[in-house]
Design a protein around this motif. Structure first.
Motif, PDB file in Angstrom:
ATOM      1  N   SER A   1     -18.224  -9.091  12.958  1.00 52.75           N
ATOM      2  CA  SER A   1     -18.134 -10.339  12.212  1.00 52.75           C
ATOM      3  C   SER A   1     -16.843 -10.169  11.120  1.00 52.75           C
ATOM      4  N   ARG A   2     -16.367 -11.382  10.777  1.00 54.88           N
ATOM      5  CA  ARG A   2     -15.515 -11.372   9.668  1.00 54.88           C
ATOM      6  C   ARG A   2     -16.113 -10.832   8.473  1.00 54.88           C
ATOM      7  N   ALA A   3     -17.454 -11.318   8.174  1.00 53.90           N
ATOM      8  CA  ALA A   3     -18.143 -10.825   7.045  1.00 53.90           C
ATOM      9  C   ALA A   3     -18.512  -9.258   6.969  1.00 53.90           C
TER      10      ALA A   3
ATOM     11  N   VAL B   1     -13.093  -1.236  15.152  1.00 54.16           N
ATOM     12  CA  VAL B   1     -11.991  -2.507  15.421  1.00 54.16           C
ATOM     13  C   VAL B   1     -11.132  -2.421  14.280  1.00 54.16           C
ATOM     14  N   MET B   2     -11.003  -2.548  13.285  1.00 58.92           N
ATOM     15  CA  MET B   2     -10.047  -2.299  12.205  1.00 58.92           C
ATOM     16  C   MET B   2      -9.158  -1.425  12.470  1.00 58.92           C
TER      17      MET B   2
ATOM     18  N   ILE C   1     -16.097  -7.126   7.976  1.00 62.60           N
ATOM     19  CA  ILE C   1     -14.671  -6.977   7.797  1.00 62.60           C
ATOM     20  C   ILE C   1     -14.442  -7.036   6.191  1.00 62.60           C
ATOM     21  N   TYR C   2     -14.833  -8.193   5.769  1.00 63.33           N
ATOM     22  CA  TYR C   2     -14.548  -8.535   4.296  1.00 63.33           C
ATOM     23  C   TYR C   2     -15.393  -7.579   3.534  1.00 63.33           C
ATOM     24  N   ALA C   3     -16.576  -7.358   3.943  1.00 60.24           N
ATOM     25  CA  ALA C   3     -17.493  -6.364   2.907  1.00 60.24           C
ATOM     26  C   ALA C   3     -16.943  -5.227   2.888  1.00 60.24           C
ATOM     27  N   ALA C   4     -16.330  -4.649   4.047  1.00 66.20           N
ATOM     28  CA  ALA C   4     -15.763  -3.139   4.132  1.00 66.20           C
ATOM     29  C   ALA C   4     -14.393  -3.250   3.181  1.00 66.20           C
ATOM     30  N   LEU C   5     -13.650  -4.226   3.350  1.00 61.17           N
ATOM     31  CA  LEU C   5     -12.444  -4.204   2.329  1.00 61.17           C
ATOM     32  C   LEU C   5     -12.868  -4.594   1.147  1.00 61.17           C
ATOM     33  N   GLY C   6     -14.110  -5.176   0.749  1.00 59.92           N
ATOM     34  CA  GLY C   6     -14.293  -5.388  -0.734  1.00 59.92           C
ATOM     35  C   GLY C   6     -14.951  -4.354  -1.387  1.00 59.92           C
TER      36      GLY C   6
ATOM     37  N   VAL D   1      -8.117 -11.787   9.308  1.00 60.49           N
ATOM     38  CA  VAL D   1      -9.424 -11.162   9.681  1.00 60.49           C
ATOM     39  C   VAL D   1      -9.905 -11.962  10.927  1.00 60.49           C
ATOM     40  N   ALA D   2      -9.701 -13.252  10.884  1.00 58.16           N
ATOM     41  CA  ALA D   2     -10.319 -14.016  11.984  1.00 58.16           C
ATOM     42  C   ALA D   2      -9.491 -13.698  13.360  1.00 58.16           C
ATOM     43  N   LYS D   3      -8.409 -13.307  13.106  1.00 59.86           N
ATOM     44  CA  LYS D   3      -7.526 -12.932  14.452  1.00 59.86           C
ATOM     45  C   LYS D   3      -8.063 -11.459  14.851  1.00 59.86           C
ATOM     46  N   VAL D   4      -8.406 -10.574  14.006  1.00 61.37           N
ATOM     47  CA  VAL D   4      -8.865  -9.494  14.426  1.00 61.37           C
ATOM     48  C   VAL D   4     -10.185  -9.644  14.913  1.00 61.37           C
ATOM     49  N   VAL D   5     -11.015 -10.702  14.449  1.00 60.32           N
ATOM     50  CA  VAL D   5     -12.358 -10.544  15.192  1.00 60.32           C
ATOM     51  C   VAL D   5     -12.205 -11.416  16.380  1.00 60.32           C
TER      52      VAL D   5
END
Length: 203
Positions: A62-64, A83-84, A66-71, A50-54
Motif C-alpha cells: 500500500s501507499r501508506a 517493492v521499493m 511506503i510513506y510510513a517507511a519513508l517517514g 509512490v502511487a506509480k510504485v504501488v
C-alpha cells in the motif's frame, strides 16, 4: 544532517511528502533516510510517485506502508522493502540481500534499545520516549510470522480471512505490519495454522 522538504517533480522524482528526519533520531530514522536516498537517486524512467510504485507492483503493497517507511514511522516489511528496492535501485533484485541485511540490523537495534530501556518491543506502536516515533517492530515480527505460517499451511489471505471471520483487508494490514494484532486473532490463527501457540506468544 536533517532532511529538508523539497519538491522534485520537475526532475522526474516524486515530491517529498515526508517529515524532516535526523539520523540522530535513531535506527528507524537512519533507515528511512537511506530509503529516501535510494528513491532520490533512482535512475531516469523509474516510477516518479509512490502511487506509480504501488500500481507497478500490482498493489502488492500500500501507499501508506511506503510513506510510513519513508517517514521513519515504521520498519517496512520485507515485501514492502522489496517493492521499493525494485522500483528505485539501479540493480533491482541484486540489491535485495543487502537491503534485507540493513533491515535486519535496524530491527536488532530497535530490539536492543527496547531491552536496554526495560521495555518489550511495542506491539501497540506507542511513541518511543525521547524519539517521537513508532518502532513498529512488534507489528512486523507478528506479521512476518503470520505470513510464514499461512504459507506453510497452503492458505491464501482470502481463505484465511474466511476461516477466522476477519476481513481480508484487515488481515493484510496485520501481515504487513500496518495494524496491531490482538490476542483473539492470534489464537484463531494458531488454530488454523497449527502454530502451537507461537503467534499468541507474540501478542
Amino acid at each position: 544532517m536533517s532532511q529538508r522538504k523539497t519538491s522534485q517533480e520537475g526532475s522526474g522524482h516524486m515530491p517529498v511528502r515526508t517529515r524532516p528526519l535526523d539520523a540522530a533520531d535513531g535506527p528507524l530514522a537512519r533507515f528511512a533516510l537511506e530509503l529516501r536516498q535510494l528513491r532520490d537517486r533512482a535512475p531516469a524512467g523509474r516510477p516518479a510517485s509512490v502511487a506509480k510504485v504501488v500500481t507497478e507492483s500490482r498493489k502488492a503493497v500500500s501507499r501508506a506502508a511506503i510513506y510510513a517507511a519513508l517517514g521513519g514511522r515504521t520498519l517496512p516489511s520485507r515485501d514492502t522493502l522489496a517493492v521499493m528496492v525494485r522500483a528505485w535501485s539501479p540493480d533491482g533484485d541484486a540489491e535485495l540481500p543487502a537491503w534485507n541485511e540493513r533491515r535486519s540490523k535496524c530491527e536488532q537495534e530497535l530490539s536492543l534499545a527496547d531491552r536496554r530501556s526495560g521495555r518489550a518491543p511495542d506491539l501497540a506502536g506507542a511513541p518511543r520516549e525521547g524519539a517521537g516515533q513508532r518502532t513498529g517492530v512488534g507489528y512486523y515480527r507478528f506479521g512476518e510470522e503470520m505470513r510464514k505460517y499461512r504459507i506453510l499451511s497452503g492458505l491464501s489471505l482470502g481463505e484465511t480471512a474466511r476461516r477466522v471471520n476477519y476481513s481480508k483487508g484487515y488481515l493484510s494490514k496485520v501481515e504487513n505490519g500496518q495494524k496491531p494484532p490482538n490476542s483473539t486473532l492470534a489464537r484463531l490463527l494458531d488454530t488454523e495454522f497449527d502454530a502451537k501457540g507461537e503467534l499468541s506468544g507474540l501478542v
